[in-house]
Design an enzyme around this catalytic site. Structure first.
Site, PDB file in Angstrom:
ATOM      1  N   GLY A 236      47.613  16.379  -5.594  1.00 13.20           N
ATOM      2  CA  GLY A 236      46.202  16.332  -4.865  1.00 13.20           C
ATOM      3  C   GLY A 236      45.548  14.981  -4.171  1.00 13.20           C
TER       4      GLY A 236
ATOM      5  N   ASP B 294      51.030  14.091  -2.306  1.00 12.40           N
ATOM      6  CA  ASP B 294      50.291  15.102  -0.947  1.00 12.40           C
ATOM      7  C   ASP B 294      49.305  14.428  -0.124  1.00 12.40           C
ATOM      8  OD1 ASP B 294      50.330  17.498   0.543  1.00 12.40           O
ATOM      9  OD2 ASP B 294      48.656  16.791   0.165  1.00 12.40           O
TER      10      ASP B 294
ATOM     11  N   TYR C 164      42.055  13.067   5.357  1.00 12.17           N
ATOM     12  CA  TYR C 164      41.617  12.674   3.932  1.00 12.17           C
ATOM     13  C   TYR C 164      40.755  11.375   3.896  1.00 12.17           C
ATOM     14  CZ  TYR C 164      44.272  16.800   2.924  1.00 12.17           C
ATOM     15  OH  TYR C 164      45.348  18.195   2.180  1.00 12.17           O
TER      16      TYR C 164
ATOM     17  N   LYS D 220      50.231  14.753   6.796  1.00 13.01           N
ATOM     18  CA  LYS D 220      50.182  16.086   8.014  1.00 13.01           C
ATOM     19  C   LYS D 220      49.773  15.397   8.937  1.00 13.01           C
ATOM     20  CE  LYS D 220      48.743  18.767   3.417  1.00 13.01           C
ATOM     21  NZ  LYS D 220      48.205  17.717   2.964  1.00 13.01           N
TER      22      LYS D 220
ATOM     23  N   HIS E 295      48.614  20.457  10.351  1.00 11.27           N
ATOM     24  CA  HIS E 295      48.007  20.505   9.436  1.00 11.27           C
ATOM     25  C   HIS E 295      46.746  21.973   9.672  1.00 11.27           C
ATOM     26  CE1 HIS E 295      44.830  18.666   6.381  1.00 11.27           C
ATOM     27  NE2 HIS E 295      45.437  19.196   6.868  1.00 11.27           N
TER      28      HIS E 295
END
Ligand code: A2P
Length: 317
Positions: free
Chosen positions: A18, A43, A48, A77, A110
């Site tokens: 992650g 991921d 982010y 996403k 998302h």
């Protein structure tokens, strides 16, 4: 590594790294360490704020001969401000450019929440677009176009409740193959997991360790701690492993992919080794009944006063 099989026989490694909350300046080393340690699934998401750095690490690993692109599974996403059909491919191209990749292995919507173009997080109700204005079916047509153009090998969703997944499976020309949602022993979501798996949609468990490094703005003072839970500690002692490994292994034993985040080299290695932790049916049931349900990422930021979205729209009751 255990894998999930997709319709065209592609295999997704069930443990991925992650990268939500991984800070710029740290995420490069985290991804490189992970790839050197044997992770083959990363991921990501544009929201982010670190995809360019993730991309640099992937490229360095490929240059260093750690792995070839084909051996790696990369998920990213679509952010909420690009839900109009015409905005999907341009948003994906930006992500691909940041990640320095030609295609994604998996591309997810998302959230089932639309924002006006350029809005990262809403300041007020005017920043939203309702699902009447931009239905999921319109966004999905853009996702299907991404597959048609060879920019994504698989498409899916994130934070979708069961009813929404069912609707999409019925209507879609190219079926969603993944729903990435919050899953851990305080939120097992049995009905959603079984329901998705029953119609050919895999699950990825996010926040499997409780995401204790969330910003204080989306964290409550009295929330439970998975990593300090006595029942999970007990299983860790019995299985001679760490609490984190029990939580990750629990996700694997349920047949879900799982994406623990870490930027610490020791914990990155520790988390991958969870694949070696065997849990009995009794352990699984013991862990699964710790209750009560608790959602760490509750999406209440989408349900502000005047927003066209409510908590009831988002989650199964
Ligand atoms: P760090 O990045 O310093 O390792 P989640 O995956 O649920 O979002 O949780 C991520 C949080 O859990 C981060 O604070 C991360 O810190 C921490 N973490 C990751 N792996 C472990 C582990 N094996 N044991 C304890 N904490 C962990």
């Amino acid at each position: 590594m255990k894998t999930l099989s997709f319709n065209n026989d592609d295999e997704m490694p069930m443990i991925g790294l992650g990268t939500w909350k991984s800070q710029p300046g740290e995420v490069h080393d985290a991804v490189l360490t992970a790839l050197k340690t044997g992770y083959r699934h990363i991921d990501c998401a544009p929201i982010y704020g670190n995809e360019a750095e993730v991309g640099q690490a992937i490229q360095q690993a490929i240059r260093d001969g750690v792995l070839k692109r084909e051996a790696l599974w990369v998920t990213s996403k679509l952010w909420n401000d690009a839900h109009r059909q015409a905005d999907v491919i341009p948003a994906l191209k930006k992500t691909l450019s940041d990640l320095q990749l030609d295609y994604l292995d998996l591309f997810l919507i998302h959230w089932p929440v639309a924002l006006k173009q350029g809005v990262m997080f809403p300041d007020g109700p005017d920043d939203f677009l309702s699902l009447e204005e931009v239905p999921v079916s319109e966004t999905w047509a853009g996702m299907e176009a991404a597959v048609d153009e060879g920019l994504a090998r698989h498409i899916g969703v994130s934070n979708f409740k069961l009813e929404r997944v069912r609707q999409l499976v019925e209507q879609a020309r190219i079926k969603p193959e993944m729903n990435q949602v919050e899953l851990h022993p305080h939120l097992p979501q049995e009905r959603l997991v079984k329901g998705c798996q029953g119609i050919g949609v895999h699950l990825t468990a996010y926040s499997p360790l409780g995401s204790k490094d969330r910003s204080s703005a989306i964290k409550k003072a009295d929330e439970p701690s998975l990593l300090e839970h006595p029942a999970i500690r007990r299983v860790a002692e019995k299985r001679n492993c760490t609490v984190g490994q029990v939580l990750i292994s629990w996700a694997l034993h349920r047949g879900t992919a799982v994406i623990p985040k870490s930027t610490n080299a020791g914990r990155i290695q520790e988390n991958l080794k969870s694949v070696e932790v065997e849990l009995s049916l009794e352990d699984m049931q013991y862990i699964g009944q710790i209750g009560p349900d608790y959602r760490f990422v509750d999406g209440s930021f989408w349900a502000m006063d005047g927003s066209p979205y409510s908590m009831a729209d988002l989650w199964d009751r």
